[in-house]
Enzyme design. Structure first.
Site, PDB file in Angstrom:
ATOM      1  N   HIS A  36      69.551  89.080  83.336  1.00  0.00           N
ATOM      2  CA  HIS A  36      70.260  88.773  84.592  1.00  0.00           C
ATOM      3  C   HIS A  36      70.200  90.040  85.434  1.00  0.00           C
ATOM      4  O   HIS A  36      71.050  90.914  85.299  1.00  0.00           O
ATOM      5  CB  HIS A  36      71.719  88.421  84.315  1.00  0.00           C
ATOM      6  CG  HIS A  36      71.913  87.210  83.453  1.00  0.00           C
ATOM      7  ND1 HIS A  36      72.166  85.966  83.976  1.00  0.00           N
ATOM      8  CD2 HIS A  36      71.893  87.042  82.109  1.00  0.00           C
ATOM      9  CE1 HIS A  36      72.300  85.081  82.985  1.00  0.00           C
ATOM     10  NE2 HIS A  36      72.137  85.713  81.836  1.00  0.00           N
ATOM     11  N   PHE A  37      69.175  90.158  86.259  1.00  0.00           N
ATOM     12  CA  PHE A  37      69.005  91.394  87.039  1.00  0.00           C
ATOM     13  C   PHE A  37      69.765  91.372  88.377  1.00  0.00           C
ATOM     14  O   PHE A  37      69.657  92.307  89.146  1.00  0.00           O
ATOM     15  CB  PHE A  37      67.518  91.708  87.243  1.00  0.00           C
ATOM     16  CG  PHE A  37      66.877  92.455  86.088  1.00  0.00           C
ATOM     17  CD1 PHE A  37      67.605  92.841  84.969  1.00  0.00           C
ATOM     18  CD2 PHE A  37      65.527  92.794  86.127  1.00  0.00           C
ATOM     19  CE1 PHE A  37      67.014  93.536  83.912  1.00  0.00           C
ATOM     20  CE2 PHE A  37      64.925  93.504  85.079  1.00  0.00           C
ATOM     21  CZ  PHE A  37      65.671  93.866  83.975  1.00  0.00           C
ATOM     22  N   ASP A 285      69.880  88.674  76.919  1.00  0.00           N
ATOM     23  CA  ASP A 285      70.968  88.204  77.786  1.00  0.00           C
ATOM     24  C   ASP A 285      71.600  89.400  78.494  1.00  0.00           C
ATOM     25  O   ASP A 285      72.831  89.490  78.616  1.00  0.00           O
ATOM     26  CB  ASP A 285      72.011  87.413  76.982  1.00  0.00           C
ATOM     27  CG  ASP A 285      72.849  86.504  77.880  1.00  0.00           C
ATOM     28  OD1 ASP A 285      72.622  86.505  79.104  1.00  0.00           O
ATOM     29  OD2 ASP A 285      73.721  85.795  77.348  1.00  0.00           O
TER      30      ASP A 285
HETATM   31  O1  DOR Z   1      78.030  86.302  78.902  1.00  0.00           O
HETATM   32  C1  DOR Z   1      77.329  85.780  79.758  1.00  0.00           C
HETATM   33  N1  DOR Z   1      77.007  86.429  80.898  1.00  0.00           N
HETATM   34  N2  DOR Z   1      76.874  84.544  79.561  1.00  0.00           N
HETATM   35  C2  DOR Z   1      76.280  83.851  80.534  1.00  0.00           C
HETATM   36  O2  DOR Z   1      76.001  82.696  80.332  1.00  0.00           O
HETATM   37  C3  DOR Z   1      76.026  84.451  81.852  1.00  0.00           C
HETATM   38  C4  DOR Z   1      76.026  85.919  81.783  1.00  0.00           C
HETATM   39  C5  DOR Z   1      76.157  86.563  83.142  1.00  0.00           C
HETATM   40  O3  DOR Z   1      75.412  86.195  84.041  1.00  0.00           O
HETATM   41  O4  DOR Z   1      77.001  87.457  83.306  1.00  0.00           O
HETATM   42 ZN    ZN Z   2      72.322  84.631  80.072  1.00  0.00          ZN
END
Ligand code: DOR
Ligand code: ZN
Length: 395
Positions: A36-37, A285
């Site tokens: 998630h950049f 993640d």
């Molecule tokens: O812990 C998480 N953070 N799970 C997710 O599904 C999204 C991610 C985020 O974008 O912060």
């Molecule tokens: Zn994720």
């Protein structure tokens, strides 16, 4: 200089003269299929300048970026705009990271999925709400997305947590604190969602990729589904492999993510699943949030932890402790993600020193949020050089 590869072959690398090749082993550079950049909309947490530096620092040269941005990436127009911004940011730092993008599924964007089919690595479906506003909780809508992706030959990547269970649990814990996070999003929420997703994969024939598997129950379901010949693949995160629910006590909200940290028993099931081939990939993640945001009282503290620049040393340390082979690390971090998502191999490498002992320190991280749940962990086995498109970066 000649460098030994993990398969005991040799590769020629143009290393700086002060490099000591005898301590180095070459692995294929890592593919992180889950980051998630934060571009667009939350670049104060991360952007592609800091994200790419963090990737290189971790031995990663290919990333798949998630669509829960602001705005969420759910249409071709928004996707094109995102790609433009990302390209600009990478040009600024002159790091041409290999990058792929997910489109987010909504209850009504099937035509957009169709339009974007050649521009995306897959479709991300949140079966339960997490960070951002992407959510498809309705079964019929989920089914239509699976059908469309099967027809277009696109991978469906699911965040498998059942939204009804989460909402019911929220009502059961009105005064919840951080240590209740796992009760609000229990194993059962992951189990029920994975069961539904596998059922839909069986019905539609789609290629299903289950993101961040965290429970023994999901593992049982996936193992069974693979035996049945369903096209289902499973990812695990470094935080679920190396942390368990006891971390809430020490880390507080820095141990808060979705799905949550689980029990030791679940963690053991994940390691077993790695070694018997039920788990296919490691995705970090990588989900940076600022420390200021993390210090908000639960449930206002956001879920997510950074991970892209610490997972290779964690895995190499596990290798040094006899928990995993180098071949398995390469399979999980390179070969399998390429195979599942149909990508060509490139000649990027990461050169690692298996004997180097070093400590993860927040202050040395390149991620903009500059913290890690693994801060102060001493690990044996570190990346030293990352090679992207034949250019060598010292780590
Ligand atoms: O812990 C998480 N953070 N799970 C997710 O599904 C999204 C991610 C985020 O974008 O912060
Ligand atoms: Zn994720």
């Amino acid at each position: 200089m000649k460098i030994k590869t993990y398969q005991n072959l040799e590769v020629e690398c143009d290393l700086p003269l002060d490099a000591d090749p005898k301590n180095l082993i070459a692995l294929p550079a890592l593919v992180d299929p889950h980051v998630h950049f934060r571009t667009p909309g939350a670049e104060y947490k991360e952007n592609w300048e800091s994200g790419a530096l963090a990737a290189i620092n971790g031995g990663v040269t290919t990333v798949f970026d998630m669509p829960n941005n602001t705005p969420a990436i759910t249409t071709e127009v928004i996707l094109d705009e995102k790609i433009k911004l990302v390209n600009e940011q990478l040009t600024k730092i002159n790091i041409p990271l290999h990058r792929y993008f997910y489109l987010g599924a909504t209850t009504d964007n099937l035509p957009e999925i169709e339009k974007c089919k050649n521009k995306i690595i897959g479709v991300k479906l949140f079966m339960g709400a997490s960070t951002g506003n992407l959510l498809v909780a309705d079964y019929e809508a989920q089914k239509n997305i699976f059908k469309k992706c099967a027809e277009l030959n696109l991978v469906v990547a699911v965040h498998a947590e059942d939204d009804d269970i989460i909402n019911a649990q929220k009502n059961n814990f009105p005064e919840a604190t951080i240590s209740d996070h796992g009760k609000i999003r229990p194993n059962r929420a992951a189990q029920i969602a994975a069961q539904k997703a596998i059922h839909l994969a069986r019905e539609t024939g789609v290629t299903l990729y289950i993101l961040h598997t965290s429970t023994a129950q999901e593992i049982d379901l996936i193992r069974q589904a693979k035996k049945e010949g369903i096209k289902v693949f499973a990812e695990v995160t470094p935080h679920h492999l190396f942390l368990d629910e006891t971390a809430y006590g020490t880390l507080g909200a820095k141990a808060q993510m979705n799905p949550p940290l689980r029990s030791k028993n679940d963690q053991n099931a994940l390691w077993e699943a790695i070694n018997d081939g039920t788990i296919d990939t490691v995705g970090t993640d990588h989900a940076p949030h600022t420390l200021q945001e993390k210090s908000l009282p639960y449930p206002n503290s956001p879920s997510g932890v950074p991970g892209i620049e610490t997972y290779l040393p964690l895995l190499l340390d596990a290798h040094n402790k006899g928990k995993i082979t180098l071949e398995k690390i390469v399979e999980l971090t390179h070969t399998n993600p390429l195979k599942i998502f149909g990508l060509e191999k490139n000649n990027d490498l990461v050169l690692v020193d298996l004997n180097e002992i070093r400590t993860i320190k927040n202050e040395n991280l390149k991620t903009k949020c500059r913290w890690s749940p693994f801060d102060r962990w001493e690990l044996k086995g570190w990346p030293k050089y990352t090679i992207l498109n034949n250019k060598i970066y010292k780590v």
